[in-house]
Write an enzyme that holds these catalytic residues in place. Structure first.
Site, PDB file in Angstrom:
ATOM      1  N   SER A 134       0.980  -1.285  -0.305  1.00  0.00           N
ATOM      2  CA  SER A 134       0.040  -0.034   0.094  1.00  0.00           C
ATOM      3  C   SER A 134       0.962   1.136  -0.075  1.00  0.00           C
ATOM      4  CB  SER A 134      -0.817  -0.070   1.236  1.00  0.00           C
ATOM      5  OG  SER A 134      -1.192   1.461   1.477  1.00  0.00           O
ATOM      6  N   TYR A 148      -1.973  -0.822  10.049  1.00  0.00           N
ATOM      7  CA  TYR A 148      -1.846  -1.177   8.870  1.00  0.00           C
ATOM      8  C   TYR A 148      -0.599  -0.794   8.071  1.00  0.00           C
ATOM      9  CZ  TYR A 148      -3.814  -0.963   3.909  1.00  0.00           C
ATOM     10  OH  TYR A 148      -4.157  -1.152   2.641  1.00  0.00           O
TER      11      TYR A 148
END
Ligand SMILES: NC(=O)c1ccc[n+]([C@@H]2O[C@H](COP(=O)([O-])OP(=O)(O)OC[C@H]3O[C@@H](n4cnc5c(N)ncnc54)[C@H](OP(=O)(O)O)[C@@H]3O)[C@@H](O)[C@H]2O)c1
Length: 262
Positions: free
Chosen positions: A140, A153
């Site tokens: 990401s 995350y």
């Protein structure tokens, strides 16, 4: 890399970026696809949508070791080999670290990182026999530039990038390429509970990822030249990104306070 006749295992291929990757791979000639996900009905719907492909549907949770073993056993039995592993399945739970439940901390690490590493480990004996193989890991943008409310995350996604680099170097004697894709905000189910404008489409991400694979790229970074400049700034002058995060803290909190896709 020639995609014809390649056997591909993808996690989280039923919707979102994973489904777009399936579509892009099928469009470019892949016929044998094994797809892992928790919801059997979503897997069945995917198979019905692409009649030109042969699917091996693997209901299971990448966070459960027994499910990973079952999936790899099914691939071994059906194909006896594997050329491309796409580690795409992922979850997110945003918030201040003190607000994220223990369950969501553990869940993000287990699914985004531990499951990805274990599945790679369990697939390696098959991948190492491929005459032209690849491991494609989905990280990401937060794997490069961490932001408040995404500490867990971002940690999992940064670790995915490091894992990819280590694996590529560890596997250098095999014809096995390892690349990492760093999507920016992408319009999928995962983002339904966040407030974000100007998202990429899942198709944009899938196209860039598969082109990167075919060109032998190491990192595919979505978000264009602005994103690449920010990544450089974050590396060379991280305090400048601290200032950006500080200036946008409350706006970011408002946009992400309900963001959860587990
Ligand atoms: N969307 C974004 O803005 C964005 C940005 C950067 C990176 N990413 C990354 O891109 C990847 C795909 O995200 P997406 O936006 O396409 O998400 P999505 O729309 O929520 O799809 C996630 C996929 O993963 C599967 N999955 C989730 N947890 C799983 C588990 N424990 N075991 C097996 N399968 C599981 C889901 O199927 P089931 O629910 O049926 O299991 C689904 O097929 C993720 O790794 C995500 O972190 C997304």
């Amino acid at each position: 890399m020639d995609l014809q006749k390649k056997k591909v295992l993808i996690t989280g291929g039923s919707v979102g970026i994973g489904k777009a990757l399936v579509a892009e791979l099928v469009r470019r000639g892949v016929r044998d696809l094994a797809v892992m996900g928790r919801r059997p009905e979503a897997l069945a719907a995917l198979a019905a949508e692409f009649p030109a492909a042969e699917f091996l549907l693997l209901p299971g949770d990448v966070g459960r070791v027994a499910d990973l073993d079952r999936a790899v056993a099914a691939v071994t039995e059906a194909w006896g080999g594997l050329d491309i592993l796409v580690n795409n399945a992922g979850v997110v739970s945003a918030g201040l670290l003190t607000e994220v439940s223990d369950e969501d901390v553990i869940g993000q690490i287990t699914i985004n990182l531990t499951g990805l590493i274990l599945l790679t480990k369990k697939c390696l004996p098959l991948l190492q026999q491929s005459p032209e193989g690849a491991i494609l890991n989905i990280s990401s943008g937060y794997g490069y530039i961490a932001m408040p409310f995404y500490s867990v995350y971002a940690a999992t996604k940064a670790a995915v990038g490091q894992f990819s680099d280590a694996m590529r170097r560890e596997l250098a004697q095999y014809p096995l390429h390892v690349l990492t894709v760093y999507p920016s905000a992408t319009d999928t189910d995962m983002m339904k509970t966040a407030v974000v404008r100007n998202m990429d489409s899942a198709q944009d991400v899938a196209r860039a990822a598969v082109e990167g694979l075919l060109k032998g790229e190491i990192n595919v970074i979505l978000g264009g030249p602005d994103r690449e400049a920010q990544i450089k700034l974050n590396f060379l002058e991280p305090r400048k990104i601290d200032e950006v995060a500080k200036a946008n803290f409350e706006a970011l909190r408002a946009r992400t306070q309900t963001h959860r896709s587990m």
